[in-house]
Write a protein that holds these residues in place. Structure first.
Motif, PDB file in Angstrom:
ATOM      1  N   GLY A  51       0.823  -1.215   0.000  1.00 26.69           N
ATOM      2  CA  GLY A  51       0.000   0.000   0.000  1.00 26.69           C
ATOM      3  C   GLY A  51       0.849   1.255   0.000  1.00 26.69           C
ATOM      4  O   GLY A  51       0.552   2.220  -0.714  1.00 26.69           O
ATOM      5  N   ASN A  55       0.987   3.982  -3.007  1.00 22.65           N
ATOM      6  CA  ASN A  55       0.673   5.392  -2.740  1.00 22.65           C
ATOM      7  C   ASN A  55       1.794   6.309  -3.212  1.00 22.65           C
ATOM      8  O   ASN A  55       1.560   7.418  -3.726  1.00 22.65           O
ATOM      9  N   LEU A  58       1.671   6.614  -6.905  1.00 23.75           N
ATOM     10  CA  LEU A  58       0.527   7.435  -7.328  1.00 23.75           C
ATOM     11  C   LEU A  58       0.915   8.918  -7.476  1.00 23.75           C
ATOM     12  O   LEU A  58       0.314   9.645  -8.271  1.00 23.75           O
ATOM     13  N   LYS A 217      -6.269  12.485  -3.238  1.00 25.44           N
ATOM     14  CA  LYS A 217      -6.900  12.141  -1.952  1.00 25.44           C
ATOM     15  C   LYS A 217      -7.903  11.009  -2.126  1.00 25.44           C
ATOM     16  O   LYS A 217      -7.893  10.031  -1.371  1.00 25.44           O
ATOM     17  N   SER A 220      -6.114   7.745  -3.079  1.00 24.87           N
ATOM     18  CA  SER A 220      -5.424   7.166  -1.916  1.00 24.87           C
ATOM     19  C   SER A 220      -6.411   6.467  -0.992  1.00 24.87           C
ATOM     20  O   SER A 220      -6.126   5.396  -0.443  1.00 24.87           O
ATOM     21  N   LEU A 223      -7.326   3.250  -2.569  1.00 25.08           N
ATOM     22  CA  LEU A 223      -6.168   2.360  -2.496  1.00 25.08           C
ATOM     23  C   LEU A 223      -6.062   1.687  -1.130  1.00 25.08           C
ATOM     24  O   LEU A 223      -5.890   0.468  -1.027  1.00 25.08           O
ATOM     25  N   TRP A 224      -6.225   2.477  -0.064  1.00 28.30           N
ATOM     26  CA  TRP A 224      -6.076   1.915   1.278  1.00 28.30           C
ATOM     27  C   TRP A 224      -7.285   1.088   1.701  1.00 28.30           C
ATOM     28  O   TRP A 224      -7.156   0.172   2.524  1.00 28.30           O
TER      29      TRP A 224
END
Length: 363
Positions: A51, A55, A58, A217, A220, A223-224
């Motif tokens: 992760g 990030n 990204l 934002k 992310s 993603l998480w």
């Protein structure tokens, strides 16, 4: 921003979050504990590391596309490298996307064959699967995003069934920390990084995002959410299985489902695979939509029929009567290209900075 650009932007912040979150989760999660097994019980924290890596990757992606807010990566290639060199890169990228789609379809269809359709031909399930994926992608990226949202709420409940693994697992399996060699860490990273594949598609649907300044934002967050989902399954697998089982069970997550005891349902693993199709369709539909854009770019024409070309090639790749060993090698090698594609935007950022400002897209 003119009226045409306004019509182009159809993805709100929810769409972006769930596009990132659902496209990432594919069949690779089902076998992730097995892929990371070289690290022994220490593998449970690897999804968190992936992760962080995703990030960080990204950042250059969002930086690049914000310089070209109305262009997909296919268009950016032509602006940075010129028409013909750009189209050549786009053609290579198109081949890559089609092979990725074929690899995802093949792994899921064969999984169904192993668990639910033993000794049955997979031609009909494959055709049905591709028809549904085309139908989703036919409505455009907003249609794909809406399907991702539906898929999330349909499959989120699978986390509940982890409680049987937690109850019967051994918390001591998550200790001691860092009992692995650098080579084992490298092997696990090489095999496991593919589980984060999918977030990079934001390079292609960024022009369709309404709130582009908040895209990092929202991406992310998606993603998480995906990493937490992945971490939960990996953590419980480590608690429940022995190191030998993690190394030798190809789909440990499915074996976790088999431990669930319900009076009204005998085979939860079959139900789990059935529900998982929503996640696989999310991934496949998004990649088909991007591949269609690739066809549009290479052929310099926008046609819905390009969706069918993509699906036809995928079908041939999965079902063509050539050597199975070659197909396996092709699907394994294509993920090395994925790693290179993760780093590709960094090179494009450097090239952009060396280019005159006139090459930037209109803002």
């Amino acid at each position: 921003m003119n009226l045409v650009d306004n019509k182009l932007k159809v993805l709100n912040h929810y769409h972006v979050v769930f596009l990132i979150q659902n496209v990432i989760i594919g069949t690779s999660l089902l076998s992730l504990p097995n892929r990371l097994s070289s690290m022994g019980y220490s593998l449970w924290w690897m999804p968190l590391l992936f992760g962080v890596v995703a990030n960080l990757l990204l950042i250059p992606m969002i930086w690049l596309v914000r310089k070209y807010p109305n262009d997909t990566l296919f268009v950016i290639h032509e602006k940075l490298f010129g028409k013909w060199a750009g189209k050549t890169i786009n053609a290579i990228l198109l081949v890559y996307f089609i092979i990725v789609i074929a690899a995802v379809c093949s792994s899921y269809i064969r999984l169904i064959q192993i668990v639910a359709l033993v000794d049955q031909k997979i031609t009909a399930p494959l055709i049905i699967f591709l028809i549904i994926a085309i139908y989703i992608a036919h409505g455009g990226i907003k249609s794909v995003a809406r399907f991702c949202i539906i898929s999330f709420f349909l499959t989120f409940g699978l986390l509940y069934f982890l409680k049987w693994g937690v109850a019967d697992g051994d918390i001591r399996h998550i200790m001691p920390f860092f009992n692995f060699t650098p080579q084992e860490l490298f092997t696990a990273s090489k095999k496991g990084l593919m589980t984060i594949g999918g977030f990079e598609l934001i390079l292609f649907y960024f022009p369709y995002i309404i709130y582009q300044k908040k895209a990092f934002k929202h991406a992310s967050l998606g993603l998480w959410m995906s990493m937490v989902f992945t971490f939960a399954f990996t953590f419980v697998s480590v608690m429940f299985f022995s190191e030998w089982q993690l190394e030798n069970l190809l789909y440990p997550v499915l074996n976790l489902f088999q431990e669930v005891q319900l009076s009204y349902l005998e085979r939860l693993d079959v139900l789990g695979i059935t529900m998982w199709v929503y996640l696989i369709l999310s991934t496949t539909a998004a990649y088909i939509w991007v591949a269609k854009k690739g066809f549009d770019s290479v052929l310099s024409s926008t046609k819905k029929s390009h969706l069918y070309f993509v699906a036809a090639i995928v079908f041939i790749l999965v079902r063509a009567p050539y050597m199975e060993a070659f197909q396996k090698l092709l699907f394994e090698r294509v993920f090395y290209v994925m790693y290179a594609f993760f780093l590709w935007p960094i090179l494009l950022c450097l090239i952009h900075m060396m280019k005159p400002k006139k090459n930037e897209g209109s803002k």
